[in-house]
Design a protein around this motif. Structure first.
Motif, PDB file in Angstrom:
ATOM      1  N   LEU A  90       7.900  12.739  -1.570  1.00 45.68           N
ATOM      2  CA  LEU A  90       9.314  12.481  -1.863  1.00 45.68           C
ATOM      3  C   LEU A  90       9.992  11.772  -0.696  1.00 45.68           C
ATOM      4  O   LEU A  90      10.780  10.839  -0.903  1.00 45.68           O
ATOM      5  N   SER A  91       9.677  12.179   0.530  1.00 46.26           N
ATOM      6  CA  SER A  91      10.285  11.523   1.690  1.00 46.26           C
ATOM      7  C   SER A  91       9.808  10.077   1.829  1.00 46.26           C
ATOM      8  O   SER A  91      10.588   9.191   2.181  1.00 46.26           O
ATOM      9  N   ILE A  92       8.527   9.845   1.549  1.00 42.71           N
ATOM     10  CA  ILE A  92       8.020   8.462   1.578  1.00 42.71           C
ATOM     11  C   ILE A  92       8.744   7.612   0.552  1.00 42.71           C
ATOM     12  O   ILE A  92       9.169   6.485   0.829  1.00 42.71           O
ATOM     13  N   MET A  93       8.912   8.152  -0.646  1.00 46.70           N
ATOM     14  CA  MET A  93       9.546   7.410  -1.728  1.00 46.70           C
ATOM     15  C   MET A  93      11.028   7.134  -1.436  1.00 46.70           C
ATOM     16  O   MET A  93      11.503   6.002  -1.618  1.00 46.70           O
ATOM     17  N   VAL A  94      11.757   8.147  -0.982  1.00 48.61           N
ATOM     18  CA  VAL A  94      13.187   7.972  -0.709  1.00 48.61           C
ATOM     19  C   VAL A  94      13.388   6.987   0.434  1.00 48.61           C
ATOM     20  O   VAL A  94      14.203   6.044   0.343  1.00 48.61           O
ATOM     21  N   TRP A 151      11.462   9.599   7.203  1.00 44.50           N
ATOM     22  CA  TRP A 151      10.026   9.888   7.254  1.00 44.50           C
ATOM     23  C   TRP A 151       9.699  10.930   8.314  1.00 44.50           C
ATOM     24  O   TRP A 151       8.814  11.775   8.116  1.00 44.50           O
ATOM     25  N   CYS A 152      10.380  10.869   9.447  1.00 45.30           N
ATOM     26  CA  CYS A 152      10.134  11.867  10.494  1.00 45.30           C
ATOM     27  C   CYS A 152      10.413  13.275   9.974  1.00 45.30           C
ATOM     28  O   CYS A 152       9.633  14.211  10.226  1.00 45.30           O
ATOM     29  N   LEU A 153      11.498  13.422   9.254  1.00 45.96           N
ATOM     30  CA  LEU A 153      11.849  14.739   8.724  1.00 45.96           C
ATOM     31  C   LEU A 153      10.889  15.166   7.611  1.00 45.96           C
ATOM     32  O   LEU A 153      10.429  16.309   7.571  1.00 45.96           O
ATOM     33  N   GLY A 154      10.605  14.244   6.697  1.00 45.80           N
ATOM     34  CA  GLY A 154       9.788  14.600   5.538  1.00 45.80           C
ATOM     35  C   GLY A 154       8.317  14.773   5.847  1.00 45.80           C
ATOM     36  O   GLY A 154       7.608  15.500   5.132  1.00 45.80           O
ATOM     37  N   LEU A 159       8.338  -1.326  -9.689  1.00 41.31           N
ATOM     38  CA  LEU A 159       7.293  -0.314  -9.863  1.00 41.31           C
ATOM     39  C   LEU A 159       7.813   1.082  -9.527  1.00 41.31           C
ATOM     40  O   LEU A 159       7.526   2.058 -10.244  1.00 41.31           O
ATOM     41  N   LEU A 160       8.587   1.194  -8.456  1.00 36.18           N
ATOM     42  CA  LEU A 160       9.133   2.496  -8.085  1.00 36.18           C
ATOM     43  C   LEU A 160      10.158   2.984  -9.103  1.00 36.18           C
ATOM     44  O   LEU A 160      10.232   4.186  -9.392  1.00 36.18           O
ATOM     45  N   LEU A 161      10.939   2.063  -9.653  1.00 34.48           N
ATOM     46  CA  LEU A 161      11.882   2.450 -10.704  1.00 34.48           C
ATOM     47  C   LEU A 161      11.129   2.951 -11.935  1.00 34.48           C
ATOM     48  O   LEU A 161      11.556   3.917 -12.586  1.00 34.48           O
ATOM     49  N   GLY A 212       0.801  -1.208   0.000  1.00 40.13           N
ATOM     50  CA  GLY A 212       0.000   0.000   0.000  1.00 40.13           C
ATOM     51  C   GLY A 212       0.839   1.266   0.000  1.00 40.13           C
ATOM     52  O   GLY A 212       0.393   2.313  -0.489  1.00 40.13           O
ATOM     53  N   VAL A 213       2.063   1.186   0.549  1.00 38.37           N
ATOM     54  CA  VAL A 213       2.951   2.346   0.528  1.00 38.37           C
ATOM     55  C   VAL A 213       3.329   2.683  -0.912  1.00 38.37           C
ATOM     56  O   VAL A 213       3.345   3.852  -1.317  1.00 38.37           O
ATOM     57  N   THR A 214       3.628   1.649  -1.684  1.00 38.95           N
ATOM     58  CA  THR A 214       3.948   1.870  -3.104  1.00 38.95           C
ATOM     59  C   THR A 214       2.757   2.495  -3.825  1.00 38.95           C
ATOM     60  O   THR A 214       2.925   3.420  -4.632  1.00 38.95           O
TER      61      THR A 214
END
Length: 242
Positions: free
Chosen positions: A150-154, A196-199, A130-132, A65-67
């Motif tokens: 962007l933070s979730i993805m990185v 994630w905390c930062l983003g 999928l992310l690529l 689900g994150v993806t």
């Protein structure tokens, strides 16, 4: 767990839980997994072993689900492409989940670990691909991404890489657990949650998009429909001529 609690607390304070529901459910699932397993102790019991691998399976599904969260937020301005991505990801998850469930139903408890690890590894590899693919779209069409997405993805991309390598090492060694691998996974997870905390410290909207990709998708769809219509006409004509 402390970093994860901070991330969930901050997202709650910033009212981000409902903005990113799939991501939030995944974090909550990982957070509550620890007290559930603590309740099932001792670790040598059959109940703990079953609970551990069932929770691994559930968290692997929730992680998918994150993806989708990343795809859904990035492709929100492009409904056609978003629908296609949702259909593809739903099919992939359904096929892989059904295969794993069939194997789990036919496997005794002592084989559950290997089955779940194989399912998780395959699912994580699919998510990496999928992310690529999404990265390719972002780079080609210069798609805008907000700080949150962007933070979730990185962070998740980093953890996916660590997780896939670790699961592959375990599979080749014929193991379901290794202390060194566990330490590497924990370190990767801590770095990921820190990102994630930062983003996710505050809400960040997505900049105004460019609709070139949606136009390309619509043109490709029209060409596909015309090609299918020509093929159908050709087959009907051939059938009537025979």
């Amino acid at each position: 767990m402390l970093l994860l609690a901070v991330a969930l607390g901050r997202m709650t304070w910033a009212r981000l839980l409902t903005r990113y529901p799939f991501f939030s459910v995944y974090l909550a699932g990982v957070f509550w997994r620890a007290p559930v397993l603590l309740y099932l102790r001792p670790v040598t019991s059959e109940g703990y072993r079953a609970g551990y691998w069932i929770s691994e399976f559930v968290c692997a599904v929730l992680a998918f689900g994150v993806t989708w969260e990343i795809y859904a937020r990035t492709l929100a301005p492009y409904p056609g492409v978003r629908r296609m991505a949702r259909m593809l990801m739903s099919i992939l998850l359904a096929v892989m989940g059904a295969k794993a469930l069939v194997e789990l139903c036919g496997s005794p408890l002592h084989n559950m670990g290997a089955t779940v690890l194989e399912f998780e590894r395959d699912l994580r590899v699919v998510q990496m691909l999928l992310l690529l693919g999404l990265l390719g779209l972002v780079a080609h069409y210069a798609l805008p991404m907000g700080k949150n997405v962007l933070s979730i993805m990185v962070g998740y991309g980093l953890y996916l890489g660590v997780r896939v390598v670790s699961l592959t090492v375990l599979a080749h060694a014929g193991l379901v657990y290794n202390a060194a691998v566990s330490l590497i996974l924990q370190a990767g997870w801590n770095v990921t949650v820190g990102i994630w905390c930062l983003g996710m410290w505050s809400y960040s909207g997505v900049p105004a998009p460019d609709h070139h990709m949606e136009c390309d998708y619509e043109r490709a769809s029209e060409r596909t429909i015309r090609a299918m219509g020509q093929l159908r006409s050709h087959l009907v004509h051939s059938w009537r001529s025979s």
